[in-house]
Design a protein around this motif. Sequence first.
Motif, PDB file in Angstrom:
ATOM      1  N   PRO A 175      49.398  33.048  31.072  1.00  0.00           N
ATOM      2  CA  PRO A 175      50.227  33.503  32.190  1.00  0.00           C
ATOM      3  C   PRO A 175      49.867  34.889  32.724  1.00  0.00           C
ATOM      4  CG  PRO A 175      51.474  33.502  30.130  1.00  0.00           C
ATOM      5  CD  PRO A 175      50.187  32.787  29.865  1.00  0.00           C
ATOM      6  N   VAL A 176      49.134  35.701  31.967  1.00  0.00           N
ATOM      7  CA  VAL A 176      48.753  37.020  32.481  1.00  0.00           C
ATOM      8  C   VAL A 176      47.492  36.960  33.332  1.00  0.00           C
ATOM      9  CG1 VAL A 176      49.803  38.162  30.497  1.00  0.00           C
ATOM     10  CG2 VAL A 176      47.357  37.701  30.465  1.00  0.00           C
ATOM     11  N   GLU A 177      46.836  35.805  33.367  1.00  0.00           N
ATOM     12  CA  GLU A 177      45.622  35.649  34.170  1.00  0.00           C
ATOM     13  C   GLU A 177      45.953  34.939  35.475  1.00  0.00           C
ATOM     14  OE1 GLU A 177      42.952  37.051  33.455  1.00  0.00           O
ATOM     15  OE2 GLU A 177      42.923  37.350  31.286  1.00  0.00           O
ATOM     16  N   PHE A 178      45.309  35.393  36.573  1.00  0.00           N
ATOM     17  CA  PHE A 178      45.539  34.746  37.859  1.00  0.00           C
ATOM     18  C   PHE A 178      44.788  33.419  37.931  1.00  0.00           C
ATOM     19  CE2 PHE A 178      43.705  33.901  42.090  1.00  0.00           C
ATOM     20  CZ  PHE A 178      44.874  33.518  42.737  1.00  0.00           C
ATOM     21  N   GLY A 179      45.493  32.399  38.436  1.00  0.00           N
ATOM     22  CA  GLY A 179      44.878  31.107  38.701  1.00  0.00           C
ATOM     23  C   GLY A 179      45.835  30.258  39.510  1.00  0.00           C
ATOM     24  N   VAL A 180      45.330  29.537  40.488  1.00  0.00           N
ATOM     25  CA  VAL A 180      46.186  28.713  41.330  1.00  0.00           C
ATOM     26  C   VAL A 180      45.420  27.476  41.777  1.00  0.00           C
ATOM     27  CG1 VAL A 180      45.582  29.902  43.487  1.00  0.00           C
ATOM     28  CG2 VAL A 180      47.778  28.744  43.303  1.00  0.00           C
ATOM     29  N   VAL A 221      42.924  40.861  46.009  1.00  0.00           N
ATOM     30  CA  VAL A 221      43.544  39.823  46.833  1.00  0.00           C
ATOM     31  C   VAL A 221      43.223  38.458  46.231  1.00  0.00           C
ATOM     32  CG1 VAL A 221      43.510  41.199  48.928  1.00  0.00           C
ATOM     33  CG2 VAL A 221      41.553  39.747  48.394  1.00  0.00           C
ATOM     34  N   THR A 222      44.146  37.519  46.373  1.00  0.00           N
ATOM     35  CA  THR A 222      43.947  36.202  45.762  1.00  0.00           C
ATOM     36  C   THR A 222      43.115  35.268  46.629  1.00  0.00           C
ATOM     37  OG1 THR A 222      46.072  35.448  46.661  1.00  0.00           O
ATOM     38  CG2 THR A 222      46.068  36.373  44.429  1.00  0.00           C
ATOM     39  N   ALA A 223      42.883  35.632  47.883  1.00  0.00           N
ATOM     40  CA  ALA A 223      41.968  34.861  48.725  1.00  0.00           C
ATOM     41  C   ALA A 223      40.526  35.124  48.277  1.00  0.00           C
ATOM     42  CB  ALA A 223      42.152  35.246  50.184  1.00  0.00           C
ATOM     43  N   SER A 224      39.613  34.335  48.807  1.00  0.00           N
ATOM     44  CA  SER A 224      38.205  34.481  48.456  1.00  0.00           C
ATOM     45  C   SER A 224      37.404  34.921  49.669  1.00  0.00           C
ATOM     46  CB  SER A 224      37.647  33.161  47.918  1.00  0.00           C
ATOM     47  OG  SER A 224      38.382  32.742  46.792  1.00  0.00           O
ATOM     48  N   ARG A 264      41.603  28.700  42.664  1.00  0.00           N
ATOM     49  CA  ARG A 264      41.275  30.133  42.725  1.00  0.00           C
ATOM     50  C   ARG A 264      41.542  30.802  41.391  1.00  0.00           C
ATOM     51  NH1 ARG A 264      40.123  31.344  48.449  1.00  0.00           N
ATOM     52  NH2 ARG A 264      40.507  29.311  49.403  1.00  0.00           N
ATOM     53  N   SER A 265      40.691  31.753  41.051  1.00  0.00           N
ATOM     54  CA  SER A 265      40.879  32.563  39.842  1.00  0.00           C
ATOM     55  C   SER A 265      40.076  33.839  40.006  1.00  0.00           C
ATOM     56  CB  SER A 265      40.418  31.797  38.593  1.00  0.00           C
ATOM     57  OG  SER A 265      39.023  31.551  38.650  1.00  0.00           O
ATOM     58  N   ILE A 267      37.537  34.050  42.772  1.00  0.00           N
ATOM     59  CA  ILE A 267      36.531  32.994  42.784  1.00  0.00           C
ATOM     60  C   ILE A 267      37.183  31.768  43.408  1.00  0.00           C
ATOM     61  CG2 ILE A 267      35.081  31.517  41.333  1.00  0.00           C
ATOM     62  CD1 ILE A 267      35.383  33.687  39.125  1.00  0.00           C
ATOM     63  N   SER A 268      36.470  31.093  44.300  1.00  0.00           N
ATOM     64  CA  SER A 268      37.041  29.898  44.912  1.00  0.00           C
ATOM     65  C   SER A 268      36.239  28.663  44.535  1.00  0.00           C
ATOM     66  CB  SER A 268      37.068  30.027  46.439  1.00  0.00           C
ATOM     67  OG  SER A 268      35.765  29.940  46.977  1.00  0.00           O
ATOM     68  N   SER A 269      36.930  27.556  44.409  1.00  0.00           N
ATOM     69  CA  SER A 269      36.304  26.246  44.232  1.00  0.00           C
ATOM     70  C   SER A 269      37.039  25.261  45.120  1.00  0.00           C
ATOM     71  CB  SER A 269      36.385  25.787  42.773  1.00  0.00           C
ATOM     72  OG  SER A 269      35.713  26.672  41.917  1.00  0.00           O
ATOM     73  N   SER A 270      36.312  24.318  45.690  1.00  0.00           N
ATOM     74  CA  SER A 270      36.946  23.260  46.471  1.00  0.00           C
ATOM     75  C   SER A 270      37.123  22.032  45.593  1.00  0.00           C
ATOM     76  CB  SER A 270      36.117  22.915  47.708  1.00  0.00           C
ATOM     77  OG  SER A 270      34.820  22.457  47.331  1.00  0.00           O
ATOM     78  N   LEU A 271      38.187  21.313  45.844  1.00  0.00           N
ATOM     79  CA  LEU A 271      38.556  20.155  45.032  1.00  0.00           C
ATOM     80  C   LEU A 271      38.672  18.931  45.928  1.00  0.00           C
ATOM     81  CD1 LEU A 271      39.748  18.848  42.412  1.00  0.00           C
ATOM     82  CD2 LEU A 271      41.984  19.704  43.172  1.00  0.00           C
TER      83      LEU A 271
END
Length: 443
Positions: free
Chosen positions: A265-270, A365-368, A296-297, A220-224
Amino acid sequence: MKRFVSPLIASLALCSALPAHAELDVARLKATIESSIETDYPRLDAIYQDIHAHPELAFQEVKTAAKLAAEMRALGFEVTEHVGKTGLVALYKNGAGPTIMVRTEMDALPMEEKTGLPYASRDKTTWQGRETFVAHSCGHDIHMASWLGTAKTLVGLKDQWHGTLMFIAQPAEEIGAGAMAMLWDGLFTRFPKPDFAFGLHDGPFTYGHINYRVGVGSSISSSLAITFHGRGGHGAAPQLTIDPVLIAARFIVDVQSVISREKDPVEFGVVSIGAIHGGTAENIIPDDVVLRGTVRSFKPEVRAKMAAGIERTAKAVAAMSDAPPPDITITEGAKAVMNDPALVATAEKALKAAFGDKFRTAPPVTASEDFSEYADSGVPSMFFNIGVYEPGRVAAALNGTAPPLPPNHSPLFAPVPKPTIQTGVTAMTLAVLSAFDQPARGQ
């Protein structure tokens, strides 16, 4: 230049080489598809190089869309242009049966290419009020060539399937707006809503290999966007100012504690900050600084936790400097791609038979990717990835004897075209045929 259509006799030969029954003879199909691609590849390569050398940004893909539309009309597709501004929809009806959608993206990136390829892009355009180079550094040119090759191959195999091909060329994937633009413009109301949808993306691993997954396939992507307010003044008298540059710098560091100390920490997020704008000269402390970034998550609840932490951190660093509260905007973008288990199981049979251990599961993949909008609209979908680099180069990069592989969005990203496009065409053709094929669906 001749259109991308083989003579009728070649098309008939392609059809006659296959058994006229529903069960897929994958080995024979793969050989026939690869032979057809080999014959047609010079034309495909010319299209690929031309698109690569002349990229266009989101919602500016006028020449690219016109080129694809002409090629699809020459293949016998009924083409509608200007869907979602610059998108196109190409339909090929072949009797009663399911409607299967295959999507490509058309847009490039506002960046300079540094590959040194003889067909490298040197084009420039205006983007957000400034002149910029433009480059296909995400590989959408590979996707378009694979899309055209798949369309041509499936038309040549039309005695093997019945139904409707719905090939769409989508604008503005890079800004996460193209899929919704096409949907808002009636993609699934003006045209048949597909029974299944397929998409692919290239990536920095070995060509000839395919990665796939069931369920969540991308983030999932979000813009900041955050504007930190201060009080400007002379760089030699910072005590008379409130320095928004310092506030922004503190935020960039402190916000990472949301990832390291608040998120499981086991969940993806950046959280990544990609742009900082503020000031005009070295000796002037500005009034404001603007930060732009991406969040991203894989899971909505992780996104919500990170958004709360980002907002709290931004307000806290401003308060530490006795600055006004910042303006904070977090905008939800693309949803996670969800790969339909039943559709994946159908394609899996054919693709494993064709590619063996080169067809393998991989983590999301970590991209959206806004291909997710089609699945979110109720269309069972499958999205997979194809590799772009030579096996030896990949092995050397992995064992540390060569530089790391340039990823998508790198100015050095340079797929090896022929084997990459061949894999894309073969895999997508077999995936579509498997969805048309009733026994392969377990029915």
